[in-house]
Design a protein around this motif. Structure first.
Motif, mmCIF file in Angstrom:
data_model
loop_
_atom_site.group_PDB
_atom_site.id
_atom_site.type_symbol
_atom_site.label_atom_id
_atom_site.label_comp_id
_atom_site.label_asym_id
_atom_site.label_seq_id
_atom_site.Cartn_x
_atom_site.Cartn_y
_atom_site.Cartn_z
ATOM 1 N N ALA A 1 -3.834 11.508 23.618
ATOM 2 C CA ALA A 1 -2.784 11.659 22.169
ATOM 3 C C ALA A 1 -1.652 11.128 22.395
ATOM 4 O O ALA A 1 -1.519 9.959 22.056
ATOM 5 C CB ALA A 1 -1.857 13.308 21.734
ATOM 6 N N ARG A 2 -1.519 11.058 24.554
ATOM 7 C CA ARG A 2 -0.258 10.152 24.111
ATOM 8 C C ARG A 2 -1.378 9.077 24.621
ATOM 9 O O ARG A 2 -0.221 7.590 23.920
ATOM 10 C CB ARG A 2 0.131 10.646 25.736
ATOM 11 N N TYR A 3 -2.477 8.212 24.557
ATOM 12 C CA TYR A 3 -2.672 6.947 24.721
ATOM 13 C C TYR A 3 -3.069 6.113 23.233
ATOM 14 O O TYR A 3 -2.625 5.191 22.836
ATOM 15 C CB TYR A 3 -4.146 6.722 25.499
ATOM 16 N N ILE A 4 -3.552 6.895 22.353
ATOM 17 C CA ILE A 4 -3.555 6.977 21.266
ATOM 18 C C ILE A 4 -2.672 7.052 20.253
ATOM 19 O O ILE A 4 -2.318 5.941 19.498
ATOM 20 C CB ILE A 4 -4.792 8.114 20.722
ATOM 21 N N SER A 5 -1.231 8.041 20.418
ATOM 22 C CA SER A 5 -0.322 7.608 19.068
ATOM 23 C C SER A 5 0.502 6.867 20.574
ATOM 24 O O SER A 5 2.231 7.186 19.785
ATOM 25 C CB SER A 5 0.032 8.438 18.934
ATOM 26 N N PHE A 6 0.423 5.866 21.330
ATOM 27 C CA PHE A 6 1.454 5.699 21.968
ATOM 28 C C PHE A 6 2.584 4.732 21.105
ATOM 29 O O PHE A 6 2.769 4.269 20.245
ATOM 30 C CB PHE A 6 0.349 4.302 22.952
ATOM 31 N N GLY A 7 3.699 5.097 21.426
ATOM 32 C CA GLY A 7 4.474 4.765 21.475
ATOM 33 C C GLY A 7 5.436 4.837 20.170
ATOM 34 O O GLY A 7 6.375 3.733 19.212
ATOM 35 N N TYR A 8 4.254 5.060 18.920
ATOM 36 C CA TYR A 8 5.245 5.710 17.721
ATOM 37 C C TYR A 8 4.960 7.464 17.494
ATOM 38 O O TYR A 8 4.102 7.855 17.110
ATOM 39 C CB TYR A 8 3.518 5.116 16.680
ATOM 40 N N SER A 9 6.553 7.590 17.497
ATOM 41 C CA SER A 9 7.032 8.731 17.776
ATOM 42 C C SER A 9 6.539 9.272 15.888
ATOM 43 O O SER A 9 6.211 10.855 16.282
ATOM 44 C CB SER A 9 8.156 9.220 17.756
#
Lengths: 306, 499
Positions: free
Chosen positions: A240-248
């Motif tokens: 989840a962190r890698y794929i949605s990185f930086g897009y809250s």
């Protein structure tokens, strides 16, 4: 009463300590109970502390205090819960909804894949079956995260990262779920083959046997598979962190709440994190405890089968 | 030296018996190695023979076949059309057409550049925009795309060859059926068999495609990345990366003059990963069993409640409990306040490591309790009764009955949980983030496992080549341990013991 005991004592020479055995058993039970109470305390205390911390507020009554250093917060209030739903920095509802959508989709798609795979491997004998099983065993030895780097790139081309991370994550969770066939295959193996044979004799097709006989019989393992698939997105952090990185806006609850504990935010958002944690844990825990029976049978069966 | 039987060995002391058994095992190594080599050789021989036979069969079919079959060698599905199997014909012919289009438009371009992974990454061009000359960047070769699409092209080509072979086989079968005077299958029959005789193919289609695209393809790609110099300075599309052979592995083992820190950090982390996996697995196993036995004890009431209390910690998502617990142990966190101490738990490597193991016990015991409870209740109680009559102490009963039984039944589980612990990302990353920091260690920290290090190398450093190398090493370690343990497991050695 006492008389009878005395009489027994007199004749029962080989068991002279009957009373002391009783006493020892009592002592053993007391020790066991103390142990259990201690264990329960150790296991529950962090969760209780979490609940206490979530009710901590700042001195002026606003939500979002830092890491507490005491068990009971100095100032009580529900302001931290309010922050979850009002602060634009913390789109908690969005995170919750994201995770819920992913959990639902994963529960359906991924369990379907797992059940299909495990049923085939349990009931059909075809060329390449052993090879497939060994191949998946070897594949499983690679660290799963390794695949993410490529998947990220591919999903990005399809527009399924950051902004569309939810779709991308659902794909990531579901696509390879056939590899987790072990436990449900073990369950299908225990359903007697004579049932299918009887149905075939009566002229049923293989689809009918699967749909009308096997699936209803496999209800416990179905529930287990769906339950574990449903719970996975709530705890997933790596993908989840890698794929949605930086897009809250496309974080799941794990990444979202984790982001509140980063250095720039923790001093003002720790109790908000706790409040969010409580709100996430409640529904999942209730669901889990309701379906506990199925979970236990799945876990136990899986361990024995290996 | 003649080999003594187990019975003869009984007259030696336990110690000596062990030594003799070990020497037997040691002496059998050359023999075992020879067997292994032989097996591997046989494996390749079988594959080779398979292909030879296949090619012979293709030739034979062509020679014997009618014009329908012969034309199918070039136009896939011709035979099917000619035999009125429209469905099959469309599939075969459609796939051939698609493949040709795919190769000419797309695949061959990338495949041609696979050897070099591209020559020019970008160049600046002067373009006229609204009457002003502006310098603009134009991207050309993208090594990432070239590698990825080449792999896809190769996979598609293999699929094409397989389908071509299938097409020939179908023709052969159809000719045999026609020769025997029966009717060949119609499209309707084909569709019907998909829910009946070939139902497994229907069920397997989706999961297999998913695994191929989302696991096999990425893993092949990452294995290849380990042989390139893909890192922060060589990131497409601005830059290219190239094949560099075994250079990364040389650095990992300290054979090349590159960074000596990398191999040192790797050795350190590998050792800790193994220690962690052993400790985490066995502490959880024995303590979990102890808790299960405590709850199972005769005379304990409301067993269900005790179990449920422990199970709650499984239900609470790990990131909530782990992150909270990690903050409880900070320098001025709750724990230090309660005990009036001032320990900086997460900043000392050894305290942090011990604490991680302790907290992992907290996480792991509920699972183990669940798993062992059922098995413990399955142990035949007459074993215990006869032991009691013989005067065995509770400890003796545990060591001689409970433990062997448990190890026998849960052996495979122990292996899988050992491997899961080696890759236990959540516990380490959420508790410590891999910290405390260590200098000159390639961004690795005091509690980092290989898997968290891999994560940090990719996410923070974009050092994909080393991440890929570490991934391969993790695979090798896991594979070797699994092989060894699997051969030692009692459940595979003497299956009848407890049945």
């Amino acid at each position: 009463m006492r008389k009878v005991e005395k009489k027994v004592d007199q004749y029962d020479v080989y068991r002279p300590h009957k009373a002391s055995i009783k006493k020892r058993r009592l002592a053993g039970n007391i020790a066991a109970y103390t142990g259990l109470i201690l264990i329960s305390a150790v296991w529950l205390i962090p969760l209780v502390f979490l609940i206490f911390a979530s009710f901590g507020v700042n001195a002026d009554g606003t939500g979002g205090a830092g890491v507490p250093s005491t068990i009971f917060p100095e100032h009580w209030g529900v302001a931290s819960y309010v922050v979850l739903f009002t602060d634009s920095q913390v789109p908690f509802m969005r995170w919750f909804l994201n995770t819920f959508i992913m959990a639902l989709a994963t529960a359906i798609l991924s369990s379907a894949m797992t059940i299909m795979m495990s049923y085939v491997l349990s009931r059909f004998r075809f060329k390449g079956r052993r090879f497939m099983m060994n191949f998946m065993l070897v594949l499983g030895m690679f660290p799963g995260f390794l695949t993410t780097i490529v998947l990220y790139y591919v999903l990005k081309m399809l527009g399924l990262t950051q902004n569309g991370a939810i779709g991308g994550l659902i794909l990531v969770y579901c696509a390879s779920s056939g590899m987790g066939y072990y436990i449900s295959k073990g369950y299908f193996d225990t359903i007697p083959k004579s049932l299918d044979e009887a149905a075939y004799v009566d002229g049923a097709t293989k689809f009918q046997v699967f749909y009308k006989i096997m699936l209803p019989l496999a209800k416990p393992i179905l529930i287990y598979t769906v339950l574990t698939a449903f719970m996975a997105p709530w705890g997933d952090f790596v993908f989840a962190r890698y794929i949605s990185f930086g897009y809250s806006d496309s974080y799941n609850v794990a990444v979202g709440l984790w982001s509140l504990l980063q250095q720039d935010k923790i001093a003002n958002y720790f109790t908000v994190f706790c409040a969010g944690g409580v709100l996430v844990s409640l529904p999942v825990t209730i669901l889990f405890i309701c379906l506990q029976r199925y979970y236990v049978s799945g876990v136990t069966g899986g361990a024995v089968k290996g | 030296m003649t080999k003594k039987t187990d019975f003869e060995l009984l007259r030696y002391s336990r110690c000596k018996r062990g030594a003799i058994k070990f020497s037997y095992w040691f002496l059998s190594i050359p023999h075992k190695l020879k067997n292994l080599l032989f097996k591997i050789g046989n494996f390749f021989k079988r594959i080779f023979l398979f292909f030879v036979n296949d090619i012979k069969d293709i030739g034979r079919t062509f020679k014997k076949g009618s014009y329908k079959t012969k034309l199918s060698y070039v136009f896939m599905g011709f035979g099917s059309f000619a035999r009125k199997q429209i469905g099959r014909g469309i599939l075969f012919m459609g796939f051939e057409a698609l493949y040709i289009v795919f190769m000419t438009m797309f695949g061959s371009h990338y495949l041609a550049r696979l050897g070099s992974l591209g020559t020019v990454a970008h160049e600046y061009v002067r373009v006229l925009v609204n009457g002003v000359w502006v310098q603009q960047i134009v991207y050309h070769d993208n090594s990432f795309k070239i590698l990825l699409y080449s792999i896809i092209t190769i996979i598609v080509s293999i699929a094409f060859i397989y389908t071509w072979r299938l097409n020939i086989k179908q023709n052969k079968i159809c000719e045999e059926i026609e020769a025997s005077g029966k009717k060949v299958k119609s499209t309707k029959d084909d569709l019907r068999s998909l829910v009946d005789n070939d139902f497994h193919k229907t069920l397997l289609a989706l999961p297999t495609v998913g695994i191929l695209l989302f696991t096999v393809l990425p893993i092949v790609f990452m294995i290849l990345i380990a042989f390139t110099n893909y890192d922060m300075n060589n990131t497409p599309p601005y830059n290219l990366f190239h094949w560099i052979g075994l250079d990364n592995f040389n650095q990992l083992f300290g054979w090349s003059s590159g960074s000596k820190y990398f191999s040192a950090a790797f050795g350190e982390i590998l050792a800790w990963t193994l220690v962690w996996a052993v400790l985490a697995t066995f502490t959880n196993y024995f303590l979990g069993m102890a808790v299960a036995m405590l709850i199972n004890k005769k005379g304990i009431k409301i067993k269900k409640m005790w179990r449920t209390i422990l199970i709650i910690t499984i239900a609470v998502p790990q990131f909530v409990s782990l992150l909270f617990v990690s903050k409880m142990f900070t320098a001025n966190g709750i724990i230090n306040t309660i005990f009036h101490t001032n320990i900086d738990f997460w900043n000392n490597r050894w305290i942090a490591r011990s604490l991680v193991i302790v907290i992992n016990i907290w996480i792991g015991i509920p699972y183990l309790m669940l798993i062992t409870t059922g098995i413990l209740m399955n142990i035949p109680s007459d074993l215990y009764e006869s032991a009691k009559i013989d005067g065995a102490s509770p400890w003796k009963q545990y060591a001689k009955i409970t433990l062997p039984y448990m190890l026998f039944v849960t052996g495979p589980y122990l292996l899988t949980s050992f491997i899961a612990n080696m890759n236990n990302f959540n516990v380490i990353y959420l508790l410590t983030g891999g910290g405390p920091k260590v200098t000159n260690s390639f961004n690795s920290g005091g509690t980092d496992l290989l898997i968290t290090w891999l994560f940090k190398l990719t996410v923070d450093n974009h050092n994909y080549k080393f991440a890929a190398v570490i991934g391969i090493m993790v695979f090798l370690v896991v594979a070797v341990i699994s092989l060894i343990v699997y051969n030692l497991l009692p459940s595979t050695r003497n299956e009848e013991e407890f049945q």
